[in-house]
Enzyme design. Structure first.
Site, PDB file in Angstrom:
ATOM      1  N   ARG A  18       0.814  -1.229   0.000  1.00  9.31           N
ATOM      2  CA  ARG A  18       0.000   0.000   0.000  1.00  9.31           C
ATOM      3  C   ARG A  18       0.840   1.268   0.000  1.00  9.31           C
ATOM      4  O   ARG A  18       0.434   2.277   0.579  1.00  9.31           O
ATOM      5  CB  ARG A  18      -0.938   0.043   1.210  1.00  9.31           C
ATOM      6  CG  ARG A  18      -2.050  -0.961   1.169  1.00  9.31           C
ATOM      7  CD  ARG A  18      -3.171  -0.451   0.296  1.00  9.31           C
ATOM      8  NE  ARG A  18      -4.105  -1.512   0.009  1.00  9.31           N
ATOM      9  CZ  ARG A  18      -5.167  -1.790   0.762  1.00  9.31           C
ATOM     10  NH1 ARG A  18      -5.424  -1.068   1.801  1.00  9.31           N
ATOM     11  NH2 ARG A  18      -5.954  -2.773   0.436  1.00  9.31           N
ATOM     12  N   ARG A  22      -3.682   6.292  -0.208  1.00 12.45           N
ATOM     13  CA  ARG A  22      -4.199   7.467   0.486  1.00 12.45           C
ATOM     14  C   ARG A  22      -3.253   8.155   1.444  1.00 12.45           C
ATOM     15  O   ARG A  22      -3.545   9.264   1.893  1.00 12.45           O
ATOM     16  CB  ARG A  22      -5.495   7.103   1.207  1.00 12.45           C
ATOM     17  CG  ARG A  22      -6.632   6.948   0.227  1.00 12.45           C
ATOM     18  CD  ARG A  22      -7.850   6.393   0.893  1.00 12.45           C
ATOM     19  NE  ARG A  22      -7.530   5.089   1.439  1.00 12.45           N
ATOM     20  CZ  ARG A  22      -8.399   4.322   2.055  1.00 12.45           C
ATOM     21  NH1 ARG A  22      -9.629   4.731   2.227  1.00 12.45           N
ATOM     22  NH2 ARG A  22      -8.041   3.139   2.511  1.00 12.45           N
ATOM     23  N   ARG A  31      -6.911  11.223  -7.372  1.00 10.92           N
ATOM     24  CA  ARG A  31      -8.081  10.377  -7.245  1.00 10.92           C
ATOM     25  C   ARG A  31      -9.374  11.146  -7.001  1.00 10.92           C
ATOM     26  O   ARG A  31     -10.442  10.555  -7.044  1.00 10.92           O
ATOM     27  CB  ARG A  31      -7.867   9.387  -6.098  1.00 10.92           C
ATOM     28  CG  ARG A  31      -7.247   8.041  -6.455  1.00 10.92           C
ATOM     29  CD  ARG A  31      -8.141   7.177  -7.347  1.00 10.92           C
ATOM     30  NE  ARG A  31      -9.549   7.229  -6.970  1.00 10.92           N
ATOM     31  CZ  ARG A  31     -10.072   6.585  -5.963  1.00 10.92           C
ATOM     32  NH1 ARG A  31      -9.334   5.798  -5.229  1.00 10.92           N
ATOM     33  NH2 ARG A  31     -11.351   6.690  -5.684  1.00 10.92           N
ATOM     34  N   ASP A  67      -6.360  -3.675  -7.572  1.00 12.87           N
ATOM     35  CA  ASP A  67      -6.974  -4.233  -6.370  1.00 12.87           C
ATOM     36  C   ASP A  67      -7.262  -5.702  -6.613  1.00 12.87           C
ATOM     37  O   ASP A  67      -7.416  -6.128  -7.763  1.00 12.87           O
ATOM     38  CB  ASP A  67      -8.271  -3.499  -5.999  1.00 12.87           C
ATOM     39  CG  ASP A  67      -8.658  -3.787  -4.552  1.00 12.87           C
ATOM     40  OD1 ASP A  67      -8.147  -3.105  -3.652  1.00 12.87           O
ATOM     41  OD2 ASP A  67      -9.429  -4.740  -4.325  1.00 12.87           O
ATOM     42  N   TYR A 154     -14.341 -12.573   0.773  1.00 10.66           N
ATOM     43  CA  TYR A 154     -15.161 -11.396   0.435  1.00 10.66           C
ATOM     44  C   TYR A 154     -16.428 -11.802  -0.307  1.00 10.66           C
ATOM     45  O   TYR A 154     -17.519 -11.282  -0.062  1.00 10.66           O
ATOM     46  CB  TYR A 154     -14.364 -10.415  -0.429  1.00 10.66           C
ATOM     47  CG  TYR A 154     -13.365  -9.594   0.352  1.00 10.66           C
ATOM     48  CD1 TYR A 154     -13.795  -8.634   1.259  1.00 10.66           C
ATOM     49  CD2 TYR A 154     -12.008  -9.776   0.186  1.00 10.66           C
ATOM     50  CE1 TYR A 154     -12.880  -7.875   1.976  1.00 10.66           C
ATOM     51  CE2 TYR A 154     -11.086  -9.018   0.906  1.00 10.66           C
ATOM     52  CZ  TYR A 154     -11.531  -8.069   1.796  1.00 10.66           C
ATOM     53  OH  TYR A 154     -10.636  -7.324   2.512  1.00 10.66           O
TER      54      TYR A 154
HETATM   55  O1  CP3 Z   1       0.431   0.158  -3.109  1.00  9.67           O
HETATM   56  C1  CP3 Z   1      -0.101  -0.979  -3.162  1.00  9.67           C
HETATM   57  O2  CP3 Z   1       0.050  -1.859  -2.296  1.00  9.67           O
HETATM   58  C2  CP3 Z   1      -0.872  -1.325  -4.430  1.00  9.67           C
HETATM   59  C3  CP3 Z   1      -2.223  -1.242  -4.368  1.00  9.67           C
HETATM   60  C4  CP3 Z   1      -3.151  -2.221  -3.661  1.00  9.67           C
HETATM   61  C5  CP3 Z   1      -4.481  -1.834  -3.412  1.00  9.67           C
HETATM   62  N1  CP3 Z   1      -5.157  -2.906  -2.946  1.00  9.67           N
HETATM   63  C6  CP3 Z   1      -5.008  -0.493  -3.677  1.00  9.67           C
HETATM   64  C7  CP3 Z   1      -6.145  -0.019  -2.869  1.00  9.67           C
HETATM   65  C8  CP3 Z   1      -3.010  -3.545  -3.267  1.00  9.67           C
HETATM   66  C9  CP3 Z   1      -1.780  -4.421  -3.286  1.00  9.67           C
HETATM   67  C10 CP3 Z   1      -4.305  -3.975  -2.824  1.00  9.67           C
HETATM   68  C11 CP3 Z   1      -4.582  -5.336  -2.383  1.00  9.67           C
HETATM   69  C12 CP3 Z   1      -5.772  -5.588  -1.572  1.00  9.67           C
HETATM   70  N2  CP3 Z   1      -7.026  -5.080  -1.722  1.00  9.67           N
HETATM   71  C13 CP3 Z   1      -5.799  -6.530  -0.509  1.00  9.67           C
HETATM   72  C14 CP3 Z   1      -4.639  -7.366  -0.073  1.00  9.67           C
HETATM   73  C15 CP3 Z   1      -3.700  -6.552   0.733  1.00  9.67           C
HETATM   74  C16 CP3 Z   1      -4.154  -6.252   2.142  1.00  9.67           C
HETATM   75  O3  CP3 Z   1      -4.265  -5.064   2.458  1.00  9.67           O
HETATM   76  O4  CP3 Z   1      -4.384  -7.178   2.911  1.00  9.67           O
HETATM   77  C17 CP3 Z   1      -7.102  -6.519   0.028  1.00  9.67           C
HETATM   78  C18 CP3 Z   1      -7.589  -7.340   1.202  1.00  9.67           C
HETATM   79  C19 CP3 Z   1      -7.881  -5.616  -0.762  1.00  9.67           C
HETATM   80  C20 CP3 Z   1      -9.309  -5.277  -0.620  1.00  9.67           C
HETATM   81  C21 CP3 Z   1      -9.454  -3.842  -0.305  1.00  9.67           C
HETATM   82  N3  CP3 Z   1      -9.408  -2.833  -1.256  1.00  9.67           N
HETATM   83  C22 CP3 Z   1      -9.580  -3.214   0.973  1.00  9.67           C
HETATM   84  C23 CP3 Z   1      -9.679  -3.957   2.290  1.00  9.67           C
HETATM   85  C24 CP3 Z   1      -9.580  -1.831   0.769  1.00  9.67           C
HETATM   86  C25 CP3 Z   1      -9.591  -0.719   1.782  1.00  9.67           C
HETATM   87  C26 CP3 Z   1     -10.891  -0.065   1.983  1.00  9.67           C
HETATM   88  C27 CP3 Z   1     -10.714   1.303   2.609  1.00  9.67           C
HETATM   89  O5  CP3 Z   1     -11.167   2.267   1.975  1.00  9.67           O
HETATM   90  O6  CP3 Z   1     -10.118   1.412   3.689  1.00  9.67           O
HETATM   91  C28 CP3 Z   1      -9.485  -1.614  -0.629  1.00  9.67           C
HETATM   92  C29 CP3 Z   1      -9.444  -0.312  -1.322  1.00  9.67           C
HETATM   93  C30 CP3 Z   1      -8.108   0.090  -1.822  1.00  9.67           C
HETATM   94  N4  CP3 Z   1      -7.270  -0.729  -2.512  1.00  9.67           N
HETATM   95  C31 CP3 Z   1      -7.540   1.387  -1.732  1.00  9.67           C
HETATM   96  C32 CP3 Z   1      -6.321   1.331  -2.400  1.00  9.67           C
HETATM   97  C33 CP3 Z   1      -5.358   2.455  -2.642  1.00  9.67           C
HETATM   98  C34 CP3 Z   1      -8.203   2.600  -1.103  1.00  9.67           C
HETATM   99  C35 CP3 Z   1      -9.302   3.082  -1.989  1.00  9.67           C
HETATM  100  C36 CP3 Z   1      -9.285   4.561  -2.271  1.00  9.67           C
HETATM  101  O7  CP3 Z   1      -8.229   5.156  -2.460  1.00  9.67           O
HETATM  102  O8  CP3 Z   1     -10.393   5.109  -2.368  1.00  9.67           O
END
Ligand code: CP3
Length: 347
Positions: A18, A22, A31, A67, A154
């Protein structure tokens, strides 16, 4: 890349799960407006977001901005990423009948419809090559996908869950349907990984974030075979593979057993203990507690140095957090962490 193959470069390499996202004001600026999924499927936007933390923090690798649910969205499954919550499905897939229906969707559509993802990857590799020339060292792109269990967790809950009760019970109430679902998800994930590697990603990371919720026997019998199957399509490309999950202390050796080069360890298990559990066949990745990013600078530096020292017990070490960057982390702390890791030398 060398560390993942088992060598010990003088500087321990570092990247952050990540790192794009954000915590960065430049990400929030880009974004503002569109949805997360739209950003993932916009090649110019996704590649630029992928590059932001590479330029700012001087990390040693980019992680592709996408994602784990993108391949499911490409298959036409109704899913959104709810801000502050995570993936949410309009219709959870829970019964044997619902599972039988979803697995009729052809997983190869991920590649057929994944043109925007491939283009984003290719654009990123071009941008990384420029950055890498300026720095005088290679900068790999880490592609990734969700492992079958984490995706299933999920899908069957319909959204994020604390205890993954529906998924954990389905393993026992509908073992055949569960096997069908996870093997189908393995194909989906395999397609998504192959798509990224074919387009130029040099590493593949399998995120099984929630695997630690399982009893070890259930993990080994009802989950691990599908994770191994998910990796099969990328084997031909011979890129290093990293396997990561949270709370996986009891199953680290199992996670390492399916032929992976790197094993992600969360902050709950010190790296020297993790090394004792998995042996010298795998490089360890981790495991700075993201909560430490809110500690004073000296505390952060000392913790990073302790982790680097513990990492010496592994055959090689890629420094990372124990899980993702928190959204309210101060980016300056991440930049400082990279500097600490790069300045450190093995005694
Ligand atoms: O920089 C990085 O690591 C690359 C981007 C990345 C994202 N998601 C972008 C993202 C990666 C590697 C993921 C993987 C992902 N997504 C996982 C496995 C990694 C982990 O954290 O365990 C999981 C479980 C997800 C599912 C998911 N997507 C979640 C739980 C969330 C967070 C929800 C929140 O808003 O708190 C997301 C959304 C997400 N994925 C964001 C980003 C940058 C935030 C969305 C936004 O910017 O509006």
């Amino acid at each position: 890349m060398r560390a993942l193959r088992g060598e010990r470069p003088a500087q321990t390499p570092v990247w952050f799960m990540r790192q794009a996202g954000r915590s960065l004001p430049e990400y929030r600026a880009l974004r503002s407006g569109g949805s997360m999924l739209d950003a993932c499927l916009d090649p110019a936007l996704a590649s630029e977001i992928t590059m932001q933390p590479v330029r700012r923090h001087k990390v040693d690798a980019a992680v592709f901005f996408s994602d784990i649910i993108v391949p499911l969205a490409l298959l036409g499954i109704d899913v959104q990423i709810a801000p502050g919550r995570g993936p949410v499905f309009t219709e959870p897939v829970r019964t044997a009948a619902q599972i039988a229906e979803i697995i009729r969707i052809d997983p190869s559509l991920v590649r057929e419809r994944g043109g925007a993802v491939a283009e984003a990857v290719t654009r990123t590799t071009v941008m990384l090559a420029e950055e890498s020339e300026a720095r005088g060292e290679p900068l790999p792109l880490i592609g990734f996908a969700g492992a079958p269990f984490t995706l299933a967790a999920y899908l069957v809950e319909g959204g994020p869950s604390k205890d993954h009760m529906v998924a954990r019970s389905l393993i026992h109430t509908e073992p055949h349907a569960w096997a069908d679902l996870t093997m189908w998800l393995a194909e989906v994930t395999g397609q998504f990984l192959a798509l990224q590697v074919e387009a130029g990603a040099s590493v593949a990371q399998l995120f099984d974030s929630w695997a630690g919720a399982l009893a070890p026997d259930d993990y080994r019998e009802a989950v691990l075979p599908a994770s191994a199957a998910a990796l099969r399509p990328v084997r031909a490309f011979e890129v290093p593979i990293i396997h990561f999950g949270v709370g996986t202390g009891e199953i680290l050796a199992d996670m390492a057993s399916i032929g992976v080069d790197g094993l992600g360890v969360d902050y709950r298990v010190p790296l020297d203990q993790a090394a004792a559990r998995v042996g010298r066949g795998v490089t360890l990745q981790g495991n700075f507690d993201p909560a430490l990013l809110f500690a004073p600078a000296e505390v952060q530096r000392a913790a990073a140095q302790r982790i680097l020292t513990e990492g010496l017990a592994a055959r090689a070490h890629v420094f990372n957090l124990g899980h993702g960057v928190p959204m309210d982390a101060d980016p300056a702390d991440l930049t400082a962490l990279v500097e600490t890791v790069h300045a450190w030398r093995a005694p």
